[in-house]
Design an enzyme around this catalytic site. Structure first.
Site, PDB file in Angstrom:
ATOM      1  N   ASP A  89      -4.658   0.435  -4.904  1.00  0.00           N
ATOM      2  CA  ASP A  89      -6.032   0.676  -5.324  1.00  0.00           C
ATOM      3  C   ASP A  89      -6.701   1.535  -4.256  1.00  0.00           C
ATOM      4  O   ASP A  89      -6.376   1.439  -3.077  1.00  0.00           O
ATOM      5  CB  ASP A  89      -6.754  -0.663  -5.489  1.00  0.00           C
ATOM      6  CG  ASP A  89      -8.081  -0.532  -6.202  1.00  0.00           C
ATOM      7  OD1 ASP A  89      -8.467   0.597  -6.533  1.00  0.00           O
ATOM      8  OD2 ASP A  89      -8.731  -1.566  -6.422  1.00  0.00           O
ATOM      9  N   ASP A 264      -2.957  -5.892 -13.557  1.00  0.00           N
ATOM     10  CA  ASP A 264      -2.933  -6.628 -12.294  1.00  0.00           C
ATOM     11  C   ASP A 264      -4.068  -7.626 -12.319  1.00  0.00           C
ATOM     12  O   ASP A 264      -5.081  -7.414 -12.987  1.00  0.00           O
ATOM     13  CB  ASP A 264      -3.101  -5.690 -11.098  1.00  0.00           C
ATOM     14  CG  ASP A 264      -4.569  -5.330 -10.873  1.00  0.00           C
ATOM     15  OD1 ASP A 264      -5.209  -5.970 -10.015  1.00  0.00           O
ATOM     16  OD2 ASP A 264      -5.082  -4.442 -11.574  1.00  0.00           O
TER      17      ASP A 264
END
Length: 367
Positions: A89, A264
């Protein structure tokens, strides 16, 4: 990076994502390893439960241990002892989570480090540089995660800033010589029109995959599903589709039905540490006294290490006494459950039976 779409069943998709460090069968769930470790799990454990890819966090790894340490190891894979694919991320969501501790400008975000209080400045260019050093197989653009709730004007301004940052991320990624995949992130809050504008802007820039961000940030479940159903069909069919931060097993089954490929969420690991186990018939809350004498495994149909060797009563005991082993056994089970779920979903799509599978799953977990 190469994505192959093998089969569709309704909107559900079965594919293969070939990355620098391996192949990911989709739909796929990515265990979250924020600091370069999935809590209580070793890389060998992750292989046993059949995790194809894990998620790391640019923001947290940048602050601690810092790029110098990771660069000395040649990247995040060697540092954490994991030789499979990694998605990182960009840090946008974590900066968003700092709230009043950060200041957003056109150039980037200035904030106080939650580690030592130092003033830090994170830009799209810096995020791309960090992820290049990490050598993650999939790099996420740097964006602003729109807060919820927010009015349409504020969300629109945030979305437009994210688009400008997306273009800068693309340019920095390419100019830096990074050959790993770069994903764009669709923002726009709870407003369909803004979601459409965000996606159109990202398509003009061009990315290797596309994510839907800004969901699971406190909005009602009905709004999340509304935006998902509106946005997912517009994502390019030939690119992988990633729903960020979602979610429960039911959320994942629903999102696969809308054509999403990658997921996720911290829920399976966080809930494991709190004594919540996912099973085929719903969630078990181990602290409840009803499990004190229960000699059955957590899930009688599960073949994970935890269910093959330990009873609900023992897991209840570990949870009550705060033993570290309890968190580890619970996490093993929950992540195994999630990976088994994804395997069943892939098989159902291959066999053209996903709709029947989804209906049976929802009925079973609701019973």
């Amino acid at each position: 990076m190469k994505f192959q779409l093998h089969r569709t069943d309704g909107l559900a998709r079965r594919g293969t994502l070939s990355l620098t460090h391996g192949v990911v069968e989709t739909p796929a769930f990515m265990p979250v390893g924020t600091y370069g470790a999935v809590k209580t799990m070793s890389p060998a454990d992750l292989q046993v439960i059949n995790a194809h890819i894990v998620l790391g966090n640019t923001f947290h790894l940048w602050l601690r241990p810092g790029l110098q340490v990771i660069e000395a190891h040649g990247g995040l894979h060697r540092f954490m002892g994991w030789d499979g694919p990694i998605l990182t991320d960009s840090g946008g969501f974590q900066v968003f989570s700092l709230g009043v501790l950060r200041k957003i400008t056109e150039q980037g975000v200035k904030f106080k480090s939650p580690v030592n209080g130092d003033t830090c400045f994170l830009t799209p260019e810096e995020s791309m540089r960090i992820q290049y050093v990490l050598n993650s197989d999939i790099v996420m653009i740097f964006d602003e995660c729109t807060p919820y709730p927010a009015d349409e004007r504020a969300v629109g301004e945030s979305m437009e800033l994210s688009l400008r940052w997306a273009e800068r991320s693309r340019q920095a990624h390419d100019e830096g010589g990074n050959r790993n995949g770069l994903f764009g992130i669709v923002q726009g809050g709870m407003y369909e029109k803004l979601r459409d504008e965000s996606l159109a802007g990202l398509l003009d820039i061009g990315f290797d995959g596309y994510a839907i961000g800004g969901l699971s940030v406190g909005e009602p479940k009905a709004d999340m599903r509304r935006i998902l159903r509106h946005t997912a069909p517009g994502l390019p069919a030939g690119k992988p589709r990633y729903l960020m931060g979602v979610g429960t097993p039911a959320d994942i089954v629903d999102a696969v039905a809308q054509g999403m490929d990658m997921f996720d969420c911290v829920l399976p690991t966080r809930n494991a540490r709190n004594g919540w186990l996912y099973t085929r018939t719903g969630v078990i809350k181990l602290r409840n006294s009803q499990y004190r004498l229960d000699t059955r495994p957590a899930d009688e149909q599960c073949t994970c290490y935890t269910c093959r060797h330990f009873s609900r009563a023992y897991l209840h005991h570990l949870q009550r006494t705060g033993e570290i082993l309890g968190a580890r056994l619970n996490t093993l089970h929950n992540l195994y459950y999630y990976q088994q779920l994804m395997g069943e979903i892939r098989t159902a799509i291959e066999n053209g039976q996903f709709q029947e599978y989804a209906q049976a799953f929802q009925a079973q977990t609701a019973s």
